[in-house]
Design a protein around this motif. Structure first.
Motif, mmCIF file in Angstrom:
data_model
loop_
_atom_site.group_PDB
_atom_site.id
_atom_site.type_symbol
_atom_site.label_atom_id
_atom_site.label_comp_id
_atom_site.label_asym_id
_atom_site.label_seq_id
_atom_site.Cartn_x
_atom_site.Cartn_y
_atom_site.Cartn_z
ATOM 1 N N HIS A 168 0.806 -1.217 0.000
ATOM 2 C CA HIS A 168 0.000 0.000 0.000
ATOM 3 C C HIS A 168 0.844 1.274 0.000
ATOM 4 C CE1 HIS A 168 -3.387 -2.635 0.689
ATOM 5 N NE2 HIS A 168 -2.786 -3.135 1.752
ATOM 6 N N ASN A 169 2.125 1.151 0.313
ATOM 7 C CA ASN A 169 3.029 2.294 0.332
ATOM 8 C C ASN A 169 4.307 1.919 -0.404
ATOM 9 O OD1 ASN A 169 4.581 4.534 0.817
ATOM 10 N ND2 ASN A 169 4.884 4.118 3.004
ATOM 11 N N PRO A 170 4.351 2.118 -1.715
ATOM 12 C CA PRO A 170 5.499 1.687 -2.518
ATOM 13 C C PRO A 170 6.806 2.394 -2.188
ATOM 14 C CG PRO A 170 3.572 2.087 -3.898
ATOM 15 C CD PRO A 170 3.260 2.648 -2.556
ATOM 16 N N GLN A 171 6.759 3.416 -1.333
ATOM 17 C CA GLN A 171 7.996 4.079 -0.936
ATOM 18 C C GLN A 171 8.601 3.446 0.317
ATOM 19 O OE1 GLN A 171 9.608 6.297 -2.881
ATOM 20 N NE2 GLN A 171 7.967 5.596 -4.212
ATOM 21 N N LYS A 172 7.881 2.510 0.913
ATOM 22 C CA LYS A 172 8.383 1.815 2.098
ATOM 23 C C LYS A 172 9.086 0.529 1.667
ATOM 24 C CE LYS A 172 6.976 -0.193 6.531
ATOM 25 N NZ LYS A 172 5.831 -0.503 7.426
ATOM 26 N N VAL A 173 10.407 0.513 1.756
ATOM 27 C CA VAL A 173 11.190 -0.635 1.304
ATOM 28 C C VAL A 173 11.188 -1.716 2.376
ATOM 29 C CG1 VAL A 173 13.477 -1.433 0.601
ATOM 30 C CG2 VAL A 173 12.643 0.808 -0.148
ATOM 31 N N ILE A 174 10.806 -2.935 1.981
ATOM 32 C CA ILE A 174 10.795 -4.084 2.877
ATOM 33 C C ILE A 174 12.073 -4.898 2.740
ATOM 34 C CG2 ILE A 174 9.533 -6.147 3.592
ATOM 35 C CD1 ILE A 174 7.971 -3.539 3.937
ATOM 36 N N ARG A 175 12.482 -5.112 1.501
ATOM 37 C CA ARG A 175 13.696 -5.888 1.220
ATOM 38 C C ARG A 175 14.468 -5.235 0.087
ATOM 39 N NH1 ARG A 175 11.348 -11.614 -0.249
ATOM 40 N NH2 ARG A 175 13.442 -11.850 -1.143
ATOM 41 N N HIS A 176 15.780 -5.258 0.206
ATOM 42 C CA HIS A 176 16.653 -4.706 -0.833
ATOM 43 C C HIS A 176 17.477 -5.847 -1.418
ATOM 44 C CE1 HIS A 176 19.213 -1.693 -2.829
ATOM 45 N NE2 HIS A 176 20.222 -2.472 -2.495
ATOM 46 N N TRP A 177 17.219 -6.185 -2.674
ATOM 47 C CA TRP A 177 17.878 -7.300 -3.341
ATOM 48 C C TRP A 177 19.026 -6.762 -4.193
ATOM 49 C CZ3 TRP A 177 14.679 -11.812 -5.844
ATOM 50 C CH2 TRP A 177 15.548 -12.793 -6.329
ATOM 51 N N GLU A 178 20.216 -6.745 -3.619
ATOM 52 C CA GLU A 178 21.401 -6.325 -4.348
ATOM 53 C C GLU A 178 22.052 -7.567 -4.956
ATOM 54 O OE1 GLU A 178 25.447 -3.648 -3.702
ATOM 55 O OE2 GLU A 178 23.949 -3.807 -2.105
ATOM 56 N N SER A 179 21.941 -7.705 -6.255
ATOM 57 C CA SER A 179 22.315 -8.953 -6.923
ATOM 58 C C SER A 179 23.802 -9.241 -6.873
ATOM 59 C CB SER A 179 21.855 -8.917 -8.386
ATOM 60 O OG SER A 179 20.479 -8.655 -8.479
ATOM 61 N N GLY A 180 24.608 -8.237 -7.146
ATOM 62 C CA GLY A 180 26.045 -8.442 -7.216
ATOM 63 C C GLY A 180 26.484 -8.975 -8.573
ATOM 64 N N ILE A 181 27.775 -8.917 -8.812
ATOM 65 C CA ILE A 181 28.339 -9.346 -10.088
ATOM 66 C C ILE A 181 28.196 -10.854 -10.259
ATOM 67 C CG2 ILE A 181 30.483 -9.501 -11.436
ATOM 68 C CD1 ILE A 181 31.347 -6.899 -10.101
ATOM 69 N N PHE A 182 27.844 -11.272 -11.460
ATOM 70 C CA PHE A 182 27.577 -12.679 -11.739
ATOM 71 C C PHE A 182 28.836 -13.535 -11.674
ATOM 72 C CE2 PHE A 182 27.551 -16.129 -14.910
ATOM 73 C CZ PHE A 182 26.527 -16.902 -14.391
ATOM 74 N N GLN A 183 28.696 -14.653 -10.993
ATOM 75 C CA GLN A 183 29.677 -15.726 -11.029
ATOM 76 C C GLN A 183 28.892 -17.031 -11.183
ATOM 77 O OE1 GLN A 183 33.122 -15.423 -8.189
ATOM 78 N NE2 GLN A 183 31.846 -13.830 -7.273
ATOM 79 N N ARG A 184 29.240 -17.821 -12.167
ATOM 80 C CA ARG A 184 28.456 -19.029 -12.468
ATOM 81 C C ARG A 184 28.329 -19.939 -11.259
ATOM 82 N NH1 ARG A 184 29.645 -24.203 -14.887
ATOM 83 N NH2 ARG A 184 27.788 -25.015 -15.985
ATOM 84 N N ARG A 185 29.382 -20.078 -10.482
ATOM 85 C CA ARG A 185 29.343 -20.978 -9.332
ATOM 86 C C ARG A 185 28.394 -20.481 -8.232
ATOM 87 N NH1 ARG A 185 34.332 -18.330 -8.908
ATOM 88 N NH2 ARG A 185 34.632 -17.119 -6.983
ATOM 89 N N SER A 186 27.994 -19.210 -8.306
ATOM 90 C CA SER A 186 27.086 -18.674 -7.288
ATOM 91 C C SER A 186 25.745 -19.402 -7.282
ATOM 92 C CB SER A 186 26.871 -17.177 -7.512
ATOM 93 O OG SER A 186 28.074 -16.460 -7.332
ATOM 94 N N PHE A 187 25.339 -19.933 -8.449
ATOM 95 C CA PHE A 187 24.092 -20.696 -8.495
ATOM 96 C C PHE A 187 24.146 -21.879 -7.533
ATOM 97 C CE2 PHE A 187 22.746 -18.572 -12.431
ATOM 98 C CZ PHE A 187 21.372 -18.537 -12.252
ATOM 99 N N LEU A 188 25.322 -22.448 -7.351
ATOM 100 C CA LEU A 188 25.468 -23.583 -6.443
ATOM 101 C C LEU A 188 25.257 -23.174 -4.991
ATOM 102 C CD1 LEU A 188 28.611 -25.219 -8.084
ATOM 103 C CD2 LEU A 188 26.241 -26.053 -8.201
ATOM 104 N N ALA A 189 25.411 -21.884 -4.709
ATOM 105 C CA ALA A 189 25.212 -21.372 -3.347
ATOM 106 C C ALA A 189 23.846 -20.714 -3.189
ATOM 107 C CB ALA A 189 26.311 -20.381 -3.000
ATOM 108 N N GLY A 190 22.920 -21.019 -4.101
ATOM 109 C CA GLY A 190 21.556 -20.530 -3.980
ATOM 110 C C GLY A 190 21.301 -19.171 -4.585
ATOM 111 N N TRP A 191 22.269 -18.624 -5.326
ATOM 112 C CA TRP A 191 22.119 -17.303 -5.926
ATOM 113 C C TRP A 191 21.224 -17.352 -7.152
ATOM 114 C CZ3 TRP A 191 23.222 -15.311 -10.760
ATOM 115 C CH2 TRP A 191 23.303 -13.915 -10.880
ATOM 116 N N MET A 192 20.540 -16.255 -7.416
ATOM 117 C CA MET A 192 19.839 -16.030 -8.672
ATOM 118 C C MET A 192 19.607 -14.530 -8.803
ATOM 119 S SD MET A 192 15.868 -17.149 -7.823
ATOM 120 C CE MET A 192 15.187 -16.374 -9.298
ATOM 121 N N PRO A 193 19.494 -14.020 -10.029
ATOM 122 C CA PRO A 193 19.153 -12.600 -10.183
ATOM 123 C C PRO A 193 17.640 -12.413 -10.035
ATOM 124 C CG PRO A 193 19.502 -13.594 -12.329
ATOM 125 C CD PRO A 193 19.783 -14.664 -11.315
ATOM 126 N N PRO A 194 17.180 -11.202 -9.704
ATOM 127 C CA PRO A 194 15.737 -10.956 -9.616
ATOM 128 C C PRO A 194 15.115 -10.954 -11.011
ATOM 129 C CG PRO A 194 16.950 -8.933 -9.222
ATOM 130 C CD PRO A 194 17.974 -10.023 -9.343
#
Length: 281
Positions: free
Chosen positions: A122-148
């Motif tokens: 109801h208030n799009p200016q109130k941030v609940i979570r901040h998803w900072e993806s970070g630079i891609f590394q293929r092995r990151s998928f093995l640690a549960g990473w994914m981009p939004p």
């Protein structure tokens, strides 16, 4: 370079106007906007009709769910680049697509992704979570990473080569598609260090813990159907990675890597664009 934006919608009258307006305000000129509605019973179609000068393609018919709607939109797209923007999401400022086009042109990559914020319904200016993806590394998928996924832009040719969303997955088809593209087929990718999209809480895959458990089971299926094996801890770490997203610091909103921005688009101009656009939500 044309960018096609696909918005799947169903009974989205409460939020879709903001979604459309965030596309309409984009400074990048070569945009195709496609809305795929699942036959809504509310005022969704009437609202879309008010934006005939913005929406290039409007499909309204029953479908097999949100991923089926996304597939319809991708098939209808004629752009070089395709992105999915859900009907309760919106671009954070008017230069998002300009940034994306610049990243594609300068890097020669096949896909680009950025950061995302979850905001109060109801208030799009109130941030609940901040998803900072970070630079891609293929092995990151093995640690549960994914981009939004709403901040993931892909060349249409990649969909043509490697397929669309797998409709057998009800909660994790976006994860499976990105796993297939980036990990299995090693599609080239570039990271734009910017919050590109804001998503209202309560989406398909994060609405309840029960749906999260279903998605976690499907995450394991995503690896299996691609003939690749995760680590034993991969699907355990994937939901745990979200915990750090709740430790949001306001200054992160304007952290930027200047090389990912259009020429002469300074941090000060970007901050001004954020604040100006935020007043419309």
């Amino acid at each position: 370079m044309k960018i096609s934006i696909v918005t799947p919608a169903f009974n989205s009258a409460k939020t879709i106007r903001h979604t459309i307006e965030s596309v309409a305000r984009q400074t990048y000129p070569n945009v195709e906007y496609i809305i795929v509605d699942g036959g809504s019973h509310d005022a969704t179609a009437k609202i879309v009709a008010h934006y005939a000068d913005v929406v290039d393609v409007f499909i309204s018919e029953p479908d097999r769910g949100v991923y089926d709607a996304m597939n319809k939109g991708i098939r209808a797209a004629s752009g070089d680049i395709v992105a999915i923007l859900n009907s309760d999401d919106f671009y954070t400022h008017s230069h998002v697509l300009e940034q994306i086009a610049t990243a594609f042109q300068e890097s020669g990559t096949d896909s680009v992704y950025g950061d995302l914020q979850y905001v109060d319904q109801h208030n799009p200016q109130k941030v609940i979570r901040h998803w900072e993806s970070g630079i891609f590394q293929r092995r990151s998928f093995l640690a549960g990473w994914m981009p939004p996924h709403p901040a993931f832009f892909v060349k249409r040719a990649v969909y043509q080569r490697h397929g669309l969303f797998n409709l057998s997955l009800k909660n994790s088809a976006d994860y499976e598609l990105m796993l297939r593209f980036l990990y299995k087929h090693q599609v080239s990718v570039t990271y734009v260090s910017d919050v590109l999209v804001r998503m209202r809480v309560g989406g398909l895959s994060n609405a309840t813990w029960r749906s999260r458990l279903r998605a976690n089971k499907e995450d394991r299926v995503a690896w299996k159907i691609n003939g690749i094996k995760p680590r034993f801890y991969t699907t355990i770490l994937k939901p745990l990675r979200k915990l750090q997203q709740f430790y949001y610091h306001p200054y992160q909103r304007f952290i930027t890597d200047s090389q990912n921005h259009p020429k002469n688009f300074t941090l000060e101009k970007k901050e001004s664009a954020h604040l100006q656009d935020s007043n419309l939500h």
